[in-house]
Design a protein around this motif. Structure first.
Motif, mmCIF file in Angstrom:
data_model
loop_
_atom_site.group_PDB
_atom_site.id
_atom_site.type_symbol
_atom_site.label_atom_id
_atom_site.label_comp_id
_atom_site.label_asym_id
_atom_site.label_seq_id
_atom_site.Cartn_x
_atom_site.Cartn_y
_atom_site.Cartn_z
ATOM 1 N N ARG A 164 0.840 -1.209 0.000
ATOM 2 C CA ARG A 164 0.000 0.000 0.000
ATOM 3 C C ARG A 164 0.868 1.250 0.000
ATOM 4 N NH1 ARG A 164 -3.553 -0.758 5.061
ATOM 5 N NH2 ARG A 164 -4.635 1.107 4.306
ATOM 6 N N LEU A 165 1.979 1.205 0.719
ATOM 7 C CA LEU A 165 2.889 2.346 0.714
ATOM 8 C C LEU A 165 3.500 2.543 -0.674
ATOM 9 C CD1 LEU A 165 4.793 2.096 4.116
ATOM 10 C CD2 LEU A 165 2.988 3.696 3.468
ATOM 11 N N ARG A 166 3.809 1.442 -1.348
ATOM 12 C CA ARG A 166 4.371 1.558 -2.701
ATOM 13 C C ARG A 166 3.364 2.216 -3.644
ATOM 14 N NH1 ARG A 166 6.649 -3.691 -1.398
ATOM 15 N NH2 ARG A 166 8.945 -3.571 -1.402
ATOM 16 N N ARG A 167 2.094 1.906 -3.489
ATOM 17 C CA ARG A 167 1.076 2.540 -4.322
ATOM 18 C C ARG A 167 1.011 4.035 -4.040
ATOM 19 N NH1 ARG A 167 -4.224 -1.487 -4.788
ATOM 20 N NH2 ARG A 167 -3.098 -3.321 -5.579
ATOM 21 N N PHE A 168 1.074 4.393 -2.767
ATOM 22 C CA PHE A 168 1.060 5.810 -2.410
ATOM 23 C C PHE A 168 2.275 6.520 -3.002
ATOM 24 C CE2 PHE A 168 3.203 8.766 0.522
ATOM 25 C CZ PHE A 168 2.380 9.874 0.354
ATOM 26 N N VAL A 169 3.450 5.911 -2.889
ATOM 27 C CA VAL A 169 4.678 6.518 -3.407
ATOM 28 C C VAL A 169 4.574 6.728 -4.916
ATOM 29 C CG1 VAL A 169 7.145 6.141 -3.799
ATOM 30 C CG2 VAL A 169 6.160 5.689 -1.550
ATOM 31 N N ALA A 170 3.986 5.756 -5.617
ATOM 32 C CA ALA A 170 3.850 5.870 -7.071
ATOM 33 C C ALA A 170 3.034 7.106 -7.442
ATOM 34 C CB ALA A 170 3.206 4.612 -7.642
ATOM 35 N N VAL A 171 1.926 7.335 -6.738
ATOM 36 C CA VAL A 171 1.104 8.511 -7.020
ATOM 37 C C VAL A 171 1.832 9.788 -6.605
ATOM 38 C CG1 VAL A 171 -1.104 9.651 -6.609
ATOM 39 C CG2 VAL A 171 -0.997 7.164 -6.695
ATOM 40 N N ALA A 172 2.504 9.736 -5.447
ATOM 41 C CA ALA A 172 3.192 10.922 -4.935
ATOM 42 C C ALA A 172 4.327 11.354 -5.847
ATOM 43 C CB ALA A 172 3.733 10.633 -3.532
ATOM 44 N N GLU A 173 4.980 10.393 -6.505
ATOM 45 C CA GLU A 173 6.079 10.741 -7.401
ATOM 46 C C GLU A 173 5.578 11.191 -8.770
ATOM 47 O OE1 GLU A 173 9.653 7.930 -5.602
ATOM 48 O OE2 GLU A 173 8.538 7.247 -7.361
ATOM 49 N N GLU A 174 4.527 10.556 -9.248
ATOM 50 C CA GLU A 174 3.974 10.926 -10.554
ATOM 51 C C GLU A 174 3.088 12.166 -10.473
ATOM 52 O OE1 GLU A 174 4.340 9.906 -13.574
ATOM 53 O OE2 GLU A 174 5.537 8.094 -13.319
ATOM 54 N N LEU A 175 2.425 12.321 -9.281
ATOM 55 C CA LEU A 175 1.397 13.350 -9.113
ATOM 56 C C LEU A 175 0.345 13.257 -10.221
ATOM 57 C CD1 LEU A 175 3.493 16.424 -7.925
ATOM 58 C CD2 LEU A 175 2.096 14.867 -6.547
ATOM 59 N N HIS A 176 0.032 11.991 -10.528
ATOM 60 C CA HIS A 176 -0.948 11.717 -11.582
ATOM 61 C C HIS A 176 -1.458 10.288 -11.360
ATOM 62 C CE1 HIS A 176 -2.799 11.251 -15.512
ATOM 63 N NE2 HIS A 176 -2.605 12.535 -15.743
ATOM 64 N N PHE A 177 -2.738 10.152 -11.012
ATOM 65 C CA PHE A 177 -3.271 8.839 -10.670
ATOM 66 C C PHE A 177 -3.259 7.878 -11.850
ATOM 67 C CE2 PHE A 177 -4.600 10.874 -6.829
ATOM 68 C CZ PHE A 177 -4.821 9.854 -5.914
ATOM 69 N N ALA A 178 -3.630 8.353 -13.037
ATOM 70 C CA ALA A 178 -3.705 7.457 -14.199
ATOM 71 C C ALA A 178 -2.331 6.904 -14.567
ATOM 72 C CB ALA A 178 -4.322 8.199 -15.388
ATOM 73 N N ARG A 179 -1.308 7.771 -14.577
ATOM 74 C CA ARG A 179 0.031 7.299 -14.926
ATOM 75 C C ARG A 179 0.571 6.344 -13.871
ATOM 76 N NH1 ARG A 179 1.195 12.716 -16.874
ATOM 77 N NH2 ARG A 179 2.272 13.212 -14.934
ATOM 78 N N ALA A 180 0.299 6.654 -12.598
ATOM 79 C CA ALA A 180 0.778 5.774 -11.535
ATOM 80 C C ALA A 180 0.104 4.405 -11.618
ATOM 81 C CB ALA A 180 0.511 6.413 -10.170
ATOM 82 N N ALA A 181 -1.187 4.392 -11.906
ATOM 83 C CA ALA A 181 -1.906 3.122 -12.032
ATOM 84 C C ALA A 181 -1.367 2.298 -13.188
ATOM 85 C CB ALA A 181 -3.402 3.390 -12.221
ATOM 86 N N LYS A 182 -1.049 2.971 -14.280
ATOM 87 C CA LYS A 182 -0.494 2.252 -15.439
ATOM 88 C C LYS A 182 0.872 1.668 -15.106
ATOM 89 C CE LYS A 182 0.350 2.767 -20.389
ATOM 90 N NZ LYS A 182 0.291 3.692 -21.557
ATOM 91 N N ALA A 183 1.699 2.444 -14.391
ATOM 92 C CA ALA A 183 3.030 1.955 -14.019
ATOM 93 C C ALA A 183 2.930 0.760 -13.075
ATOM 94 C CB ALA A 183 3.838 3.075 -13.367
ATOM 95 N N LEU A 184 1.932 0.790 -12.192
ATOM 96 C CA LEU A 184 1.743 -0.307 -11.245
ATOM 97 C C LEU A 184 0.974 -1.476 -11.856
ATOM 98 C CD1 LEU A 184 0.768 1.863 -8.143
ATOM 99 C CD2 LEU A 184 2.878 0.541 -8.387
ATOM 100 N N ARG A 185 0.382 -1.225 -13.036
ATOM 101 C CA ARG A 185 -0.416 -2.237 -13.729
ATOM 102 C C ARG A 185 -1.630 -2.676 -12.899
ATOM 103 N NH1 ARG A 185 4.192 -6.096 -16.638
ATOM 104 N NH2 ARG A 185 5.228 -4.403 -17.745
ATOM 105 N N ILE A 186 -2.300 -1.680 -12.347
ATOM 106 C CA ILE A 186 -3.531 -1.930 -11.598
ATOM 107 C C ILE A 186 -4.576 -0.933 -12.083
ATOM 108 C CG2 ILE A 186 -2.309 -2.798 -9.552
ATOM 109 C CD1 ILE A 186 -2.833 -0.078 -8.236
ATOM 110 N N PRO A 187 -5.868 -1.213 -11.874
ATOM 111 C CA PRO A 187 -6.904 -0.256 -12.276
ATOM 112 C C PRO A 187 -6.786 1.048 -11.491
ATOM 113 C CG PRO A 187 -7.849 -2.436 -11.887
ATOM 114 C CD PRO A 187 -6.456 -2.488 -11.371
#
Length: 320
Positions: free
Chosen positions: A16-39
């Motif tokens: 869950r922390l990794r998901r938060f970090v992905a959004v915090a670094e991208e500052l973009h939910f769609a791009r972070a979701a694509k990078a994580l390969r999750i909806p």
């Protein structure tokens, strides 16, 4: 002033922390979701649950673009530390694991051929193939998330080694019933009267193509991206007299290793028996024509002797 205790993050699951970090670094939910390969919905739900568990907002509500709150900034630093400590501990617990290689690739690049060759030549060394967004192609190298990455030029060459591999054909994507769809090749002059949709952000190519399908105009992008997001209601045509984009294989300067050199050699087409320096193979190719020209030609067949003509006889006369 917030009374948020950032140490509360210590009890949160690292995924869950990794998901938060992905959004915090991208500052973009769609791009972070694509990078994580999750909806994207799953990612949004994770952030909401995280905020409820911590009792604070980590992103500014309704902000566009996405922004971290002060508590979110503090949580990002803490989460990075926790993830780094866990990853270090995992590495120390597995000292006997075989050396592996992590290779990233941007959208539009297909790496299956090289992954197959790697598996045949180095079956004892796992190859991890990681899809990365166009926007993070340099950060994944800089932060050590991959060892090498297939990137789309340009990139910062000051701290990166790179070899250019191929050029990408630029295409214009238009509606299927657009007049330009009747042309085999489109020139810049043909596009002069068209509305050109902004396609600079290749990570948003799906949205760009949806816009072309809805309102028309043309989107200009590499052919590989147009193929990747092909739609039945759109067609793409190559553009003449325009700049090509280039794909390169890049890795951080000063991080050369045996496995890295092996992969670079595979991509360059080096055979399994050739040296890493890449000298033996070209010499072998250059010597081949010499051997061919030195081969003996088969002896020419002698013409068959003519049959002797009998003398003293007149040829028989044909009947009238």
């Amino acid at each position: 002033m917030s009374d948020f205790d950032v140490t509360a993050a210590d009890s949160i699951d690292l995924d869950r922390l990794r998901r938060f970090v992905a959004v915090a670094e991208e500052l973009h939910f769609a791009r972070a979701a694509k990078a994580l390969r999750i909806p994207r919905q799953a990612l949004s739900a994770t952030v909401i649950e995280l905020e409820e568990e911590l009792g604070t907002r980590v992103f500014v509500p309704g902000a566009s673009p996405t922004q971290l709150t002060d508590d979110g900034t503090a949580l990002l630093a803490r989460a990075r530390d926790l993830i780094r400590v866990r990853e270090q501990a995992d590495r120390e617990q597995k000292p006997d694991a075989p050396a592996s290689l992590r290779v990233g690739f941007v959208p539009g690049v297909t790496v299956s051929k090289w992954a197959r060759i790697w598996g045949e030549r180095l079956p004892d060394h796992p190859l991890e193939v990681v899809g990365v967004t166009q926007g993070e192609q340099e950060s994944v190298l800089r932060e050590g998330r991959v060892d090498l990455c297939f990137v789309r030029l340009p990139i910062d060459r000051t701290a990166t080694n790179a070899i250019t591999l191929w050029q990408e054909t630029p295409v214009a994507v238009v509606q299927k019933d657009d007049a330009l769809s009747l042309l085999e090749t489109i020139s810049p002059a043909d596009l002069a009267t068209e509305t050109i949709q902004d396609s600079a952000d290749l990570d948003q190519a799906v949205d760009t193509l949806a816009l072309v399908a809805a309102v028309g105009g043309a989107a200009i992008m590499p052919q590989s991206i147009a193929r990747l997001h092909h739609r039945r209601d759109l067609v793409y045509r190559p553009i003449s007299d325009t700049e090509f984009t280039e794909i390169a294989l890049a890795w951080p300067a000063g991080t050369d290793s045996d496995l890295l050199e092996e992969f670079v050699g595979i991509v360059r087409g080096r055979s399994a028996n050739s040296s890493r320096g890449g000298v033996a193979e070209p010499e072998q190719r250059a010597a081949a024509p010499a051997r061919k020209s030195a081969a003996k030609k088969p002896a020419a067949k002698k013409p068959a002797p003519k049959k002797p003509v009998a003398r003293g006889r007149k040829p028989a006369r044909r009947g009238r």
